[in-house]
Design a protein around this motif. Structure first.
Motif, short mmCIF file in Angstrom:
data_model
loop_
_atom_site.label_atom_id
_atom_site.label_comp_id
_atom_site.label_asym_id
_atom_site.label_seq_id
_atom_site.Cartn_x
_atom_site.Cartn_y
_atom_site.Cartn_z
N ALA A 1 0.82 -1.22 0.00
CA ALA A 1 0.00 0.00 0.00
C ALA A 1 0.86 1.27 0.00
N ASP A 2 2.06 1.18 0.56
CA ASP A 2 2.95 2.34 0.61
C ASP A 2 3.41 2.75 -0.79
N LEU A 3 3.38 1.81 -1.73
CA LEU A 3 3.91 2.07 -3.07
C LEU A 3 2.81 2.33 -4.09
N ARG A 4 1.60 2.60 -3.60
CA ARG A 4 0.48 2.89 -4.50
C ARG A 4 0.83 4.09 -5.40
N GLY A 5 0.66 3.90 -6.70
CA GLY A 5 0.89 4.98 -7.66
C GLY A 5 2.35 5.24 -7.99
N GLU A 6 3.28 4.53 -7.36
CA GLU A 6 4.71 4.76 -7.61
C GLU A 6 5.12 4.18 -8.99
N ARG A 7 6.08 4.84 -9.60
CA ARG A 7 6.66 4.27 -10.81
C ARG A 7 7.52 3.08 -10.40
N PHE A 8 7.16 1.90 -10.90
CA PHE A 8 7.76 0.66 -10.40
C PHE A 8 8.62 0.02 -11.49
N LEU A 9 9.83 -0.36 -11.08
CA LEU A 9 10.77 -1.03 -11.99
C LEU A 9 10.55 -2.53 -11.88
N SER A 10 9.98 -3.14 -12.93
CA SER A 10 9.57 -4.54 -12.89
C SER A 10 10.56 -5.43 -13.64
N PHE A 11 10.54 -6.69 -13.28
CA PHE A 11 11.33 -7.70 -13.98
C PHE A 11 10.54 -8.23 -15.18
N PRO A 12 11.18 -8.98 -16.07
CA PRO A 12 10.48 -9.51 -17.26
C PRO A 12 9.27 -10.36 -16.88
N LEU A 13 8.26 -10.33 -17.73
CA LEU A 13 7.01 -11.01 -17.46
C LEU A 13 7.15 -12.53 -17.30
N ASP A 14 8.16 -13.12 -17.92
CA ASP A 14 8.31 -14.58 -17.85
C ASP A 14 9.15 -15.03 -16.66
N GLY A 15 9.49 -14.10 -15.79
CA GLY A 15 10.35 -14.45 -14.64
C GLY A 15 9.56 -14.82 -13.40
N ARG A 16 10.14 -15.71 -12.60
CA ARG A 16 9.49 -16.15 -11.36
C ARG A 16 9.27 -14.99 -10.40
N MET A 17 10.27 -14.12 -10.22
CA MET A 17 10.17 -13.04 -9.26
C MET A 17 9.11 -12.01 -9.69
N ARG A 18 8.94 -11.82 -10.99
CA ARG A 18 7.90 -10.89 -11.48
C ARG A 18 6.53 -11.38 -11.02
N HIS A 19 6.29 -12.68 -11.13
CA HIS A 19 4.99 -13.22 -10.73
C HIS A 19 4.77 -13.09 -9.23
N LEU A 20 5.80 -13.36 -8.43
CA LEU A 20 5.66 -13.28 -6.98
C LEU A 20 5.42 -11.84 -6.52
N ILE A 21 6.16 -10.91 -7.12
CA ILE A 21 6.01 -9.50 -6.72
C ILE A 21 4.65 -8.96 -7.16
N ASP A 22 4.26 -9.25 -8.40
CA ASP A 22 2.95 -8.79 -8.87
C ASP A 22 1.83 -9.35 -8.00
N ALA A 23 1.97 -10.61 -7.59
CA ALA A 23 0.92 -11.24 -6.77
C ALA A 23 0.76 -10.51 -5.44
N ALA A 24 1.87 -10.03 -4.85
CA ALA A 24 1.80 -9.32 -3.57
C ALA A 24 0.97 -8.04 -3.70
N PHE A 25 1.10 -7.35 -4.83
CA PHE A 25 0.36 -6.12 -5.03
C PHE A 25 -1.09 -6.40 -5.47
N GLU A 26 -1.26 -7.40 -6.31
CA GLU A 26 -2.60 -7.73 -6.79
C GLU A 26 -3.50 -8.21 -5.66
N GLN A 27 -2.90 -8.93 -4.70
CA GLN A 27 -3.69 -9.44 -3.58
C GLN A 27 -4.32 -8.31 -2.78
N GLU A 28 -3.62 -7.17 -2.71
CA GLU A 28 -4.16 -6.02 -1.98
C GLU A 28 -4.74 -4.95 -2.92
N ARG A 29 -4.80 -5.31 -4.21
CA ARG A 29 -5.37 -4.42 -5.22
C ARG A 29 -4.69 -3.05 -5.24
#
Length: 299
Positions: A186-214
């Motif tokens: 929630a602290d990073l809402r609206g922040e410009r976020f530097l993401s890893f490639p879509l096919d990477g394991r860490m990208r899925h885990l990080i995205d899931a943490a944010f998606e879970q809290e919408r």
């Protein structure tokens, strides 16, 4: 013609000591035994090696020529003995090591700096590659050690877990959240976020943490590695969730590092080829990596 090592030993001893008696003492045998060995050598090569002058044996010119070659031979044998000892003590050898960026640009260079001080004659080929590339090289039995984050099993490789390290949040040093004790999605809402490639394991885990809290972020920049994310964060281009090893190396270089919750674990593994006998040098390097991780409290 077949010259024996025993004949050469007797010949060297006589050349060094000048008498059969002294040579026999050096070799720990009787004087007649040395005389018999020398006679056998002269018979084998077909010409005399010594002339007797009073109680001493004077070497012929042929003997001096032969001595030069025998000396070179024994120096070569001594070198073989030295190399055998170095191999036993894991001082020499070739080592092919491939690693993904997270370990390859932080932890492994630290280990290698100390390792090369202790193994000064080792030759190492070290490359930072993708997990997919490393896995294929390992399946093909082409490298000695691989270090990766990707969960992957194959009959041609042996894997070992090294560390489960908690991911951290990296931000520009002057960011409003830089002094937080912990950062949550929630602290990073609206922040410009530097993401890893879509096919990477860490990208899925990080995205899931944010998606879970919408929680929505600005996903404008994708990067390949934690090092890339840290470099861009240091220039004010965004925030990211990265491995703690790389983040540590960028401290003081324009970024702040803050623990992130919920915890996302980076799983680091070592891989070895199953059908390629491990070298003593590879054993030593892997032991050094494990010791380094334990010493840092990352295991």
């Amino acid at each position: 013609m077949m010259i024996t090592s025993r004949q050469l030993e007797a010949f060297r001893a006589v050349m060094a000591r000048g008498t059969v008696t002294a040579a026999a003492e050096r070799l720990g045998v009787s004087q007649p035994a040395v005389s018999k060995i020398l006679a056998g050598l002269e018979h084998e090569i077909g010409y005399p090696l010594f002339t007797r002058i009073k109680r001493r044996l004077a070497p012929t010119s042929e003997a001096r020529l032969l001595e030069q070659e025998v000396t070179r031979l024994y120096h070569s044998l001594e070198r073989v003995t030295e190399v055998a000892r170095e191999i036993r003590e894991r001082q020499v050898g070739d080592l092919l090591i491939y690693s993904t960026p997270a370990l390859g640009r932080s932890v492994l260079p630290d280990v290698m700096a100390t390792f090369m001080q202790r193994h000064t004659k080792a030759h190492i080929v070290f490359q930072v590659r993708s997990s997919t590339y490393i896995n294929q090289k390992m399946i093909d039995q082409q490298i000695d050690l691989g270090f990766s984050m990707m969960p992957f099993e194959h009959p041609a490789m042996v894997t070992e877990e090294l560390s489960r390290a908690a991911a951290v949040c990296v931000l520009p040093a002057g960011h409003r959240l830089a002094r937080r004790k912990v950062i949550r999605p929630a602290d990073l809402r609206g922040e410009r976020f530097l993401s890893f490639p879509l096919d990477g394991r860490m990208r899925h885990l990080i995205d899931a943490a944010f998606e879970q809290e919408r929680i929505e972020r600005q996903l404008q920049i994708d990067v390949y590695s934690s090092a890339d994310a840290c470099a861009l964060a240091a220039r004010g281009l965004g925030v990211s969730i990265v491995d703690p090893f790389t983040a540590r190396d960028y401290l003081g270089a324009g970024i702040a590092v803050v623990p992130f919750e919920p915890r996302i674990r980076y799983l680091f593994r070592a891989m070895r080829p199953r059908h390629r006998k491990p070298s003593r040098l590879a054993d030593a390097f892997l032991d050094a990596v494990k010791a380094h991780i334990r010493a840092k409290g990352w295991s």
